[in-house]
Scaffold this active site. Sequence first.
Site, PDB file in Angstrom:
ATOM      1  N   GLY A 184      25.192  40.753  48.220  1.00  0.00           N
ATOM      2  CA  GLY A 184      26.020  40.581  47.029  1.00  0.00           C
ATOM      3  C   GLY A 184      27.514  40.634  47.246  1.00  0.00           C
ATOM      4  N   SER A 185      28.002  40.263  48.433  1.00  0.00           N
ATOM      5  CA  SER A 185      29.457  40.305  48.638  1.00  0.00           C
ATOM      6  C   SER A 185      30.166  39.288  47.745  1.00  0.00           C
ATOM      7  CB  SER A 185      29.814  40.085  50.105  1.00  0.00           C
ATOM      8  OG  SER A 185      29.385  38.823  50.558  1.00  0.00           O
ATOM      9  N   ASN A 186      29.602  38.114  47.559  1.00  0.00           N
ATOM     10  CA  ASN A 186      30.206  37.148  46.642  1.00  0.00           C
ATOM     11  C   ASN A 186      30.067  37.617  45.195  1.00  0.00           C
ATOM     12  OD1 ASN A 186      31.346  34.845  48.155  1.00  0.00           O
ATOM     13  ND2 ASN A 186      29.274  34.717  48.977  1.00  0.00           N
ATOM     14  N   LYS A 213       5.188  29.688  41.144  1.00  0.00           N
ATOM     15  CA  LYS A 213       6.574  29.232  41.008  1.00  0.00           C
ATOM     16  C   LYS A 213       6.850  28.647  39.620  1.00  0.00           C
ATOM     17  CE  LYS A 213      10.092  26.488  43.446  1.00  0.00           C
ATOM     18  NZ  LYS A 213      11.125  26.720  42.535  1.00  0.00           N
ATOM     19  N   ARG A 223      16.417  30.864  46.968  1.00  0.00           N
ATOM     20  CA  ARG A 223      15.289  30.070  46.473  1.00  0.00           C
ATOM     21  C   ARG A 223      15.822  28.738  45.947  1.00  0.00           C
ATOM     22  NH1 ARG A 223      10.631  32.311  46.380  1.00  0.00           N
ATOM     23  NH2 ARG A 223       9.863  30.680  45.008  1.00  0.00           N
ATOM     24  N   ILE A 267      16.109  25.993  43.174  1.00  0.00           N
ATOM     25  CA  ILE A 267      16.043  25.984  41.706  1.00  0.00           C
ATOM     26  C   ILE A 267      15.075  24.883  41.268  1.00  0.00           C
ATOM     27  CG2 ILE A 267      17.365  25.637  39.576  1.00  0.00           C
ATOM     28  CD1 ILE A 267      18.158  28.187  41.035  1.00  0.00           C
ATOM     29  N   ASN A 302      26.650  26.122  43.787  1.00  0.00           N
ATOM     30  CA  ASN A 302      26.157  26.876  44.931  1.00  0.00           C
ATOM     31  C   ASN A 302      27.205  26.896  46.033  1.00  0.00           C
ATOM     32  OD1 ASN A 302      24.205  28.277  46.522  1.00  0.00           O
ATOM     33  ND2 ASN A 302      23.665  26.368  47.555  1.00  0.00           N
ATOM     34  N   HIS A 343      27.392  27.132  50.195  1.00  0.00           N
ATOM     35  CA  HIS A 343      26.559  26.994  51.384  1.00  0.00           C
ATOM     36  C   HIS A 343      27.408  27.246  52.625  1.00  0.00           C
ATOM     37  CE1 HIS A 343      23.082  25.774  53.641  1.00  0.00           C
ATOM     38  NE2 HIS A 343      23.851  25.016  54.398  1.00  0.00           N
TER      39      HIS A 343
END
Length: 189
Positions: free
Chosen positions: A11-13, A64, A90, A92, A106, A108
């Site tokens: 969870g750093s972002n 899922k 995961r 989406i 997102n 990456h």
Amino acid sequence: MKIAIFASGNGSNFEIFAQMFAQKELPGELALLFCDHPDAHVVQRAQQHKVPIETFTVKECGDKVQYEHRILEVLRSRKIDFIILAGYLRVIGNEILQHFEGRIVNLHPAYLPEYPGLHSIERAFADKRAETGVTVHYVDAGLDSGPIIAQRRVPILKNDTVAELEKRIHAEEHQLYPAVVKKILLALQ
């Protein structure tokens, strides 16, 4: 505007975004952390920031399809307008993609289209590339294939280790991602 962050790990972002929302540096309200790993450190970070949390797994939901449906129910009930993926590991599903088309971003840890998917940093390092990078993109049904919003190159130094490279990539992420998200959210107001 209500924002949800999806995360799976440390969870750093998430931490950077939570601080920015708390200090009103980003428009809107950080209204939810969704995490697919109940024991992930990001859950503790969300608790410290008093951000509402939802956490459940595919296994708990049965499959899922039911998992995605339950996530969408949570997002609707909390009136979420925009989703930030911050280390959510995961893919989406279509139901969420259709409901939030053009409103999921997102980050990456590679210069897409190079090294989509998992272990991007390790793969770039193993290939002895001169550089890799970070990419912010909209999420679509493919694997890290959505429209690119912003990118930055990160050199792979001669005497690098994977850990050193990862630190430099994270440093770029922590600057680029919040700046891009801020620009998007301001435009959506």
